[in-house]
Design an enzyme around this catalytic site. Structure first.
Site, PDB file in Angstrom:
ATOM      1  N   THR A  16     -10.386 -19.942 -25.247  1.00 40.52           N
ATOM      2  CA  THR A  16      -9.779 -19.816 -26.582  1.00 40.52           C
ATOM      3  C   THR A  16      -9.145 -18.443 -26.794  1.00 40.52           C
ATOM      4  OG1 THR A  16     -11.968 -19.170 -27.345  1.00 40.52           O
ATOM      5  CG2 THR A  16     -11.320 -21.472 -27.711  1.00 40.52           C
ATOM      6  N   SER A  45     -16.513 -21.684 -30.978  1.00 44.46           N
ATOM      7  CA  SER A  45     -15.376 -22.559 -30.652  1.00 44.46           C
ATOM      8  C   SER A  45     -15.790 -23.962 -30.216  1.00 44.46           C
ATOM      9  CB  SER A  45     -14.549 -21.940 -29.514  1.00 44.46           C
ATOM     10  OG  SER A  45     -14.111 -20.672 -29.874  1.00 44.46           O
ATOM     11  N   CYS A 135      -4.507  -4.904 -15.649  1.00 47.68           N
ATOM     12  CA  CYS A 135      -3.069  -5.205 -15.774  1.00 47.68           C
ATOM     13  C   CYS A 135      -2.168  -4.046 -15.366  1.00 47.68           C
ATOM     14  CB  CYS A 135      -2.758  -5.613 -17.220  1.00 47.68           C
ATOM     15  SG  CYS A 135      -3.591  -4.575 -18.435  1.00 47.68           S
ATOM     16  N   HIS A 248       3.692  -4.315 -20.772  1.00 42.18           N
ATOM     17  CA  HIS A 248       3.342  -2.932 -20.467  1.00 42.18           C
ATOM     18  C   HIS A 248       4.504  -2.303 -19.682  1.00 42.18           C
ATOM     19  CE1 HIS A 248      -0.562  -3.751 -21.921  1.00 42.18           C
ATOM     20  NE2 HIS A 248      -1.311  -3.545 -20.851  1.00 42.18           N
TER      21      HIS A 248
HETATM   22  P1  NAP Z   1      -9.870 -12.488 -26.704  1.00 38.28           P
HETATM   23  O1  NAP Z   1      -8.540 -12.984 -27.129  1.00 38.28           O
HETATM   24  O2  NAP Z   1     -10.706 -11.740 -27.673  1.00 38.28           O
HETATM   25  O3  NAP Z   1     -10.733 -13.763 -26.126  1.00 38.28           O
HETATM   26  C1  NAP Z   1     -12.052 -13.629 -25.728  1.00 38.28           C
HETATM   27  C2  NAP Z   1     -12.534 -14.945 -25.150  1.00 38.28           C
HETATM   28  O4  NAP Z   1     -13.891 -14.778 -24.705  1.00 38.28           O
HETATM   29  C3  NAP Z   1     -12.561 -16.074 -26.173  1.00 38.28           C
HETATM   30  O5  NAP Z   1     -12.337 -17.302 -25.535  1.00 38.28           O
HETATM   31  C4  NAP Z   1     -13.998 -16.002 -26.671  1.00 38.28           C
HETATM   32  O6  NAP Z   1     -14.479 -17.226 -27.190  1.00 38.28           O
HETATM   33  C5  NAP Z   1     -14.728 -15.711 -25.381  1.00 38.28           C
HETATM   34  N1  NAP Z   1     -16.022 -15.113 -25.666  1.00 38.28           N
HETATM   35  C6  NAP Z   1     -16.282 -13.970 -26.314  1.00 38.28           C
HETATM   36  N2  NAP Z   1     -17.623 -13.802 -26.438  1.00 38.28           N
HETATM   37  C7  NAP Z   1     -18.198 -14.868 -25.865  1.00 38.28           C
HETATM   38  C8  NAP Z   1     -19.535 -15.291 -25.676  1.00 38.28           C
HETATM   39  N3  NAP Z   1     -20.571 -14.579 -26.126  1.00 38.28           N
HETATM   40  N4  NAP Z   1     -19.768 -16.461 -25.021  1.00 38.28           N
HETATM   41  C9  NAP Z   1     -18.735 -17.205 -24.591  1.00 38.28           C
HETATM   42  N5  NAP Z   1     -17.438 -16.861 -24.728  1.00 38.28           N
HETATM   43  C10 NAP Z   1     -17.176 -15.709 -25.358  1.00 38.28           C
HETATM   44  O7  NAP Z   1      -9.745 -11.533 -25.447  1.00 38.28           O
HETATM   45  P2  NAP Z   1      -8.643 -11.564 -24.283  1.00 38.28           P
HETATM   46  O8  NAP Z   1      -7.555 -10.628 -24.662  1.00 38.28           O
HETATM   47  O9  NAP Z   1      -8.337 -12.971 -23.932  1.00 38.28           O
HETATM   48  O10 NAP Z   1      -9.460 -10.866 -23.098  1.00 38.28           O
HETATM   49  C11 NAP Z   1     -10.623 -11.470 -22.555  1.00 38.28           C
HETATM   50  C12 NAP Z   1     -11.112 -10.648 -21.384  1.00 38.28           C
HETATM   51  O11 NAP Z   1     -10.154 -10.741 -20.327  1.00 38.28           O
HETATM   52  C13 NAP Z   1     -11.251  -9.140 -21.660  1.00 38.28           C
HETATM   53  O12 NAP Z   1     -12.504  -8.842 -22.235  1.00 38.28           O
HETATM   54  C14 NAP Z   1     -11.079  -8.546 -20.283  1.00 38.28           C
HETATM   55  O13 NAP Z   1     -12.309  -8.540 -19.596  1.00 38.28           O
HETATM   56  C15 NAP Z   1     -10.124  -9.524 -19.613  1.00 38.28           C
HETATM   57  N6  NAP Z   1      -8.752  -8.974 -19.670  1.00 38.28           N
HETATM   58  C16 NAP Z   1      -8.283  -8.491 -18.519  1.00 38.28           C
HETATM   59  C17 NAP Z   1      -7.036  -7.942 -18.499  1.00 38.28           C
HETATM   60  C18 NAP Z   1      -6.549  -7.341 -17.231  1.00 38.28           C
HETATM   61  O14 NAP Z   1      -6.070  -6.224 -17.284  1.00 38.28           O
HETATM   62  N7  NAP Z   1      -6.626  -8.043 -16.103  1.00 38.28           N
HETATM   63  C19 NAP Z   1      -6.231  -7.896 -19.627  1.00 38.28           C
HETATM   64  C20 NAP Z   1      -6.727  -8.423 -20.795  1.00 38.28           C
HETATM   65  C21 NAP Z   1      -8.006  -8.963 -20.798  1.00 38.28           C
HETATM   66  P3  NAP Z   1     -14.442 -17.500 -28.795  1.00 38.28           P
HETATM   67  O15 NAP Z   1     -13.023 -17.775 -29.142  1.00 38.28           O
HETATM   68  O16 NAP Z   1     -15.323 -18.677 -28.932  1.00 38.28           O
HETATM   69  O17 NAP Z   1     -14.949 -16.260 -29.451  1.00 38.28           O
HETATM   70  O1  3JN Z   2      -5.810  -2.508 -22.818  1.00 37.20           O
HETATM   71  C1  3JN Z   2      -5.109  -3.158 -22.040  1.00 37.20           C
HETATM   72  O2  3JN Z   2      -3.875  -3.142 -22.117  1.00 37.20           O
HETATM   73  C2  3JN Z   2      -5.741  -3.956 -20.958  1.00 37.20           C
HETATM   74  C3  3JN Z   2      -7.130  -4.309 -21.306  1.00 37.20           C
HETATM   75  C4  3JN Z   2      -7.981  -4.730 -20.406  1.00 37.20           C
HETATM   76  C5  3JN Z   2      -9.379  -4.959 -20.758  1.00 37.20           C
HETATM   77  C6  3JN Z   2      -9.745  -5.172 -22.081  1.00 37.20           C
HETATM   78  C7  3JN Z   2     -11.090  -5.351 -22.408  1.00 37.20           C
HETATM   79  C8  3JN Z   2     -12.056  -5.312 -21.429  1.00 37.20           C
HETATM   80  C9  3JN Z   2     -10.350  -4.957 -19.751  1.00 37.20           C
HETATM   81  C10 3JN Z   2      -9.931  -4.829 -18.318  1.00 37.20           C
HETATM   82  O3  3JN Z   2      -9.422  -5.815 -17.807  1.00 37.20           O
HETATM   83  O4  3JN Z   2     -10.107  -3.790 -17.702  1.00 37.20           O
HETATM   84  C11 3JN Z   2     -11.692  -5.108 -20.103  1.00 37.20           C
HETATM   85  C12 3JN Z   2     -12.769  -5.053 -19.066  1.00 37.20           C
HETATM   86  O5  3JN Z   2     -13.078  -6.097 -18.522  1.00 37.20           O
HETATM   87  O6  3JN Z   2     -13.293  -3.958 -18.850  1.00 37.20           O
END
Ligand code: NAP
Ligand code: 3JN
Length: 342
Positions: A16, A45, A135, A248
């Site tokens: 989600t 969700s 990213c 970015h």
């Molecule tokens: P987001 O829009 O806030 O979405 C978070 C997701 O995690 C939602 O589906 C949420 O479910 C779920 N979640 C949160 N707490 C949970 C729990 N206790 N149990 C089960 N599901 C849970 O965040 P996002 O931007 O998609 O980012 C998510 C993650 O992806 C980040 O924390 C990071 O680790 C990773 N990320 C990586 C990069 C990268 O650079 N590769 C970039 C962005 C993000 P609900 O909707 O039910 O709350």
């Molecule tokens: O801030 C950004 O532009 C990228 C964010 C990445 C991010 C956000 C929350 C948690 C990360 C990541 O992928 O490094 C994390 C995390 O998993 O530490």
């Protein structure tokens, strides 16, 4: 059975969220061979339905029992959830592709950008997990890989201009609300970041460390060394949040092992997988965040020799942080997995 006839059961943990939603989009756009698509998120969700290629798929709870029968589990629900539930997914027989920082620097877990080090994917067998880099690292290394292969890289100085979507959906809303409030002449509310982001730049992404750098900056340093398998490269980063929604941008200065002319760099990048050269300054053509949204390629332009050193280059590198920076890279890893390993 040939690869093209095989289909796989895929789970998305964090379906989600901003990244999870983009994963659904990428799976559909790339026609990933799906048998079952299982969507997992928090209790908040459960019961919601998400449309996928004409089907309404109910969201299930992310818990340790959620992975039975799953071949590939794509995680984007934050590092804490990855640490808690990825081992359960592996125990159930799935290969995990994790988007968080939870496992990136674990020496037993490969950290993969398919255009750069797809050879590392096979190392997933040790722990059943493949990590997706940050990213900002991903797009920089897609652009630098052909240069690294051609002449080597001694040092990288990078400054990022990161979109608010990297902080999730709440940050996008906050930027929009702040802009609207300021235009109305009212006080903007400041919740997601420590300062107003509208009409501002914050040299602060993720938390500060004892050495004065932020975690985001050190992710770029450490992940670059791990992915290139080369700790000899000097890497220093300044990461900045800017009032952009998607995309970015990065100013990347590299000191190379041997001299490359601008024409040689252009030729290398023209042939590089995942790169789109956008470099016609006379026609005012250069990579811009607005142009990268929704695109799979990493855009590279403003290629110049760094005239202050014998072997130096400056590049401007732009990519959709939610796609190539997260969801697309993860799905590309899954594609390589099914082509060569599953
Ligand atoms: P987001 O829009 O806030 O979405 C978070 C997701 O995690 C939602 O589906 C949420 O479910 C779920 N979640 C949160 N707490 C949970 C729990 N206790 N149990 C089960 N599901 C849970 O965040 P996002 O931007 O998609 O980012 C998510 C993650 O992806 C980040 O924390 C990071 O680790 C990773 N990320 C990586 C990069 C990268 O650079 N590769 C970039 C962005 C993000 P609900 O909707 O039910 O709350
Ligand atoms: O801030 C950004 O532009 C990228 C964010 C990445 C991010 C956000 C929350 C948690 C990360 C990541 O992928 O490094 C994390 C995390 O998993 O530490």
């Amino acid at each position: 059975m040939s690869v093209s006839e095989r289909k796989f059961n895929v789970a998305i943990a964090g379906a989600t969220g901003a990244v999870g939603g983009a994963m659904l989009d990428v799976l559909a756009r790339r026609n990933f061979p799906l048998k079952e698509l299982r969507l997992l998120a928090s209790e908040r969700s459960v019961g919601k339905k998400i449309a996928y290629m004409g089907e309404e798929i109910p969201v299930r709870l992310l818990d340790k029992d959620a992975f039975e029968g799953i071949d590939i589990a794509l995680f984007s629900a934050g590092a804490a959830r990855s640490l808690e539930f990825a081992p359960a997914a592996v125990a159930a027989g799935a290969v995990v592709v994790d988007n968080s920082s939870a496992f990136r620097m674990d020496p037993e877990i490969p950290l993969v950008v398919p255009e750069v080090n797809s050879h590392a994917i096979g190392r997933y067998k040790q722990r059943g997990i493949i990590a997706n880099p940050n990213c900002s690292t991903i797009q920089m290394l897609v652009a630098l890989k052909p240069i690294y292969d051609a002449v080597g890289i001694k040092r990288i100085v990078v400054s990022t201009y990161q979109a608010v979507s990297g902080s999730g959906a709440k940050a996008i809303e906050e930027l929009k609300e702040q802009v609207a409030a300021i235009v109305r002449g009212t006080e903007p509310s400041v919740e997601v970041y420590p300062h107003q982001i509208a009409f501002n730049c914050l040299p602060h992404i993720d938390s500060f460390l004892e050495n004065g750098y932020t975690k985001e900056e050190m992710k770029m340093v450490n992940e670059t060394h791990k992915i290139f398998e080369d700790d000899s490269i000097g890497v220093t980063a300044t990461t900045v949040r800017v009032p952009v929604i998607y995309g970015h941008s990065e100013s990347v200065n590299v000191e190379t092992g041997k001299k490359l002319s601008v024409a040689e760099v252009r030729a290398l990048l023209q042939a590089a997988p995942g790169v789109k050269l956008v470099d016609d300054p006379a026609g005012f053509s250069y990579p811009m965040a607005l142009d990268c949204a929704g695109k799979f390629e990493t855009l590279v332009g403003r290629i110049r020799e760094d005239e202050s050193i014998p072997n130096g280059l400056n590049l401007w590198v732009v990519a959709d942080n939610i796609l190539k920076g997260a969801a697309l890279n993860a799905v590309q890893i899954a594609e390589k997995l099914i082509q060569s390993h599953l």
